[in-house]
Each structure stands twice: as C-alpha cells, then as structure tokens.
Design an enzyme around this catalytic site. Structure first.
Site, short mmCIF file in Angstrom:
data_model
loop_
_atom_site.label_atom_id
_atom_site.label_comp_id
_atom_site.label_asym_id
_atom_site.label_seq_id
_atom_site.Cartn_x
_atom_site.Cartn_y
_atom_site.Cartn_z
N ASP A 9 1.06 1.76 -46.45
CA ASP A 9 2.19 2.59 -46.70
C ASP A 9 3.35 1.74 -47.73
O ASP A 9 4.48 1.61 -47.28
CB ASP A 9 3.14 2.50 -45.33
CG ASP A 9 2.19 3.59 -44.46
OD1 ASP A 9 1.22 3.94 -44.61
OD2 ASP A 9 2.54 3.80 -43.27
N LYS B 225 -1.35 10.24 -43.81
CA LYS B 225 -1.43 10.16 -42.35
C LYS B 225 0.02 10.86 -42.06
O LYS B 225 0.86 10.63 -42.78
CB LYS B 225 -1.75 8.87 -41.73
CG LYS B 225 -0.61 7.72 -42.00
CD LYS B 225 -0.89 6.29 -41.46
CE LYS B 225 0.14 5.46 -42.07
NZ LYS B 225 1.41 5.51 -41.53
N CYS C 38 3.02 0.55 -38.44
CA CYS C 38 1.85 1.00 -39.07
C CYS C 38 0.70 0.14 -39.46
O CYS C 38 -0.54 0.31 -39.50
CB CYS C 38 2.11 1.76 -40.38
SG CYS C 38 3.03 3.16 -40.02
C1 VGL Z 1 6.16 3.51 -40.35
C2 VGL Z 1 7.73 4.10 -38.89
C3 VGL Z 1 7.75 5.49 -39.23
C4 VGL Z 1 5.43 2.36 -41.04
C5 VGL Z 1 5.91 4.78 -40.64
O1 VGL Z 1 4.75 2.57 -42.19
O2 VGL Z 1 5.22 1.39 -40.48
N1 VGL Z 1 7.06 3.24 -39.48
N2 VGL Z 1 6.56 5.79 -40.16
#
Ligand code: VGL
Ligand code: ZN
Length: 210
Positions: free
Chosen positions: A12, A112, A157
């Site tokens: 991410d 995702k 994540c």
């Molecule tokens: C994430 C919260 C919501 C992350 C993704 O990448 O850790 N955290 N969506």
C-alpha cells in the site's frame, strides 16, 4: 545450498497513506527509498505491490455511518471494523502509488478492499478470510517460498499481510525500518510487530539485506 525463491511484497505505497493524504501515516514517505533500494536487488525473483482499492461506497468509510467518526469501531456485517476517512477510492490520485516509487520492477499488483461489504487489510484475503486476492496462488504457482514484507501501515495492512504469509507457509520476514504505523492507540505498531514475531515472522532491518 538451495537458495529460496523470495518475493518482496510492497504494501500500500499509495498517496493517501503518505503525509498530506486522506489517511496519512506519519513518516509514511520515509519507507519509499527503502522500497526502491530493495526492489532493485537481484535477491528477489518477484516484486509484488498490494493496492488498497476501494469503491466510493466502501463500508469502512465513516461517512457512510450516520453519526460516526474515523477511528471509531463498529460491527460491519459481523466483523469488527475500525472506521476510516474516505481513502484509496478506485481511480483517484489518492489510490495511485506514490510517484517516487520506482515501479518498473513491480511484476504484479494485487488490488484489495474492492468488496464494499468487507475490509481487506491483508494482501491475501479479506478480513473475513472468505475471498482471496489470488496472491497466494500466484506465489505458489511461481514457486516462491519466501517473502519479505514492508510498507504501510505496520499495524493494519502490513501486519495482516505478514501474518497470512506466515500462516500460508511462506518463510516470512518483516523489513521493520521499511514500515510505519497509524498508531490510533500509542504502541499499536510495537504490538503488531510482537504479534508478527510470535507468529514466526522474522524481524529484519533493510541494512541486513542490502
Ligand atoms: C490500511 C486502514 C485502511 C493500510 C488500509 O494500508 O494499512 N489501513 N485501509
Ligand atoms: Zn483501506
């Protein structure tokens, strides 16, 4: 000695998780040079990126729950859900990888969080462990048996991606300096690292790998 087939998993590395983004992770941009340095290494047969990729109506967004604010916890279709600001909406700039990420070496991207009814912290499965992103089958098909994980956020994540990798049988290492956490509660990142270590994830520093 047989060398393992090792993949690097970049979790991410998207604009919305960087300083100034919708769900900014403190110092999130500090991990990008580490991601670039490791991705350039021949030690990795594959460089994988996960991408938080939500529809605008995603159920994790606080705005869709009357009277609720980001950081509050609700039950969403039977699962405990932290509510977040609107982030990483499909096709927006916030959902794009940060421009300073050298993406040429990324062999596959796994989106995702596309199902509006369930969040997906792990790059492998949604939070209900019902649907797979295909990452497990892809890695096994490619004969990958070890993974190094880094990215954002340590306490969400990254944590669940590394825990799933270890549970699925991959020799799993966390590149700890290549991660930063949200830390809604003080110590969340440290607790996440402890949980990963307890699950058999080896905690390493990028300087040991370069
Ligand atoms: C994430 C919260 C919501 C992350 C993704 O990448 O850790 N955290 N969506
Ligand atoms: Zn998300």
């Amino acid at each position: 000695m047989i060398r393992p087939m090792r993949a690097l998993i970049l979790v991410d590395l998207q604009n919305d998780f960087m300083p100034g983004g919708a769900l900014a992770v403190p110092e999130g941009d500090a991990v990008v040079p580490i991601a670039n340095a490791l991705a350039a290494q021949s030690a990795y047969s594959h460089v994988i990126a996960t991408q938080d990729w939500h529809p605008a109506e995603h159920g994790s967004f606080a705005v869709h729950h009357a009277g609720r604010s980001p950081g509050e916890v609700i039950e969403l279709h039977g699962l405990t859900q932290v509510l977040w600001p609107v982030h990483c909406v499909q096709g927006t700039r916030g959902a794009a990888f940060i421009e300073s990420l050298e993406s040429e070496r990324i062999t596959r991207v796994f989106p995702k969080g596309t199902d509006p009814t369930v969040d997906s912290y792990s790059g492998f499965f949604d939070n209900g462990q019902r649907n797979s992103t295909g990452l497990d089958a892809y890695l096994k098909d490619q004969r990958v048996d070890a993974v190094d994980v880094l990215g954002l956020a340590t306490d969400y994540c990254v944590k669940f991606t590394a825990l799933d990798a270890a549970r699925l049988g991959f020799v799993t290492r966390l590149v700890v300096d290549g991660c930063r956490g949200v830390n809604l509660s003080e110590g969340d990142s440290e607790r996440a690292i402890a949980a990963m270590r307890a699950a058999g994830v080896e905690i390493v520093h990028s300087r040991e790998l370069t």
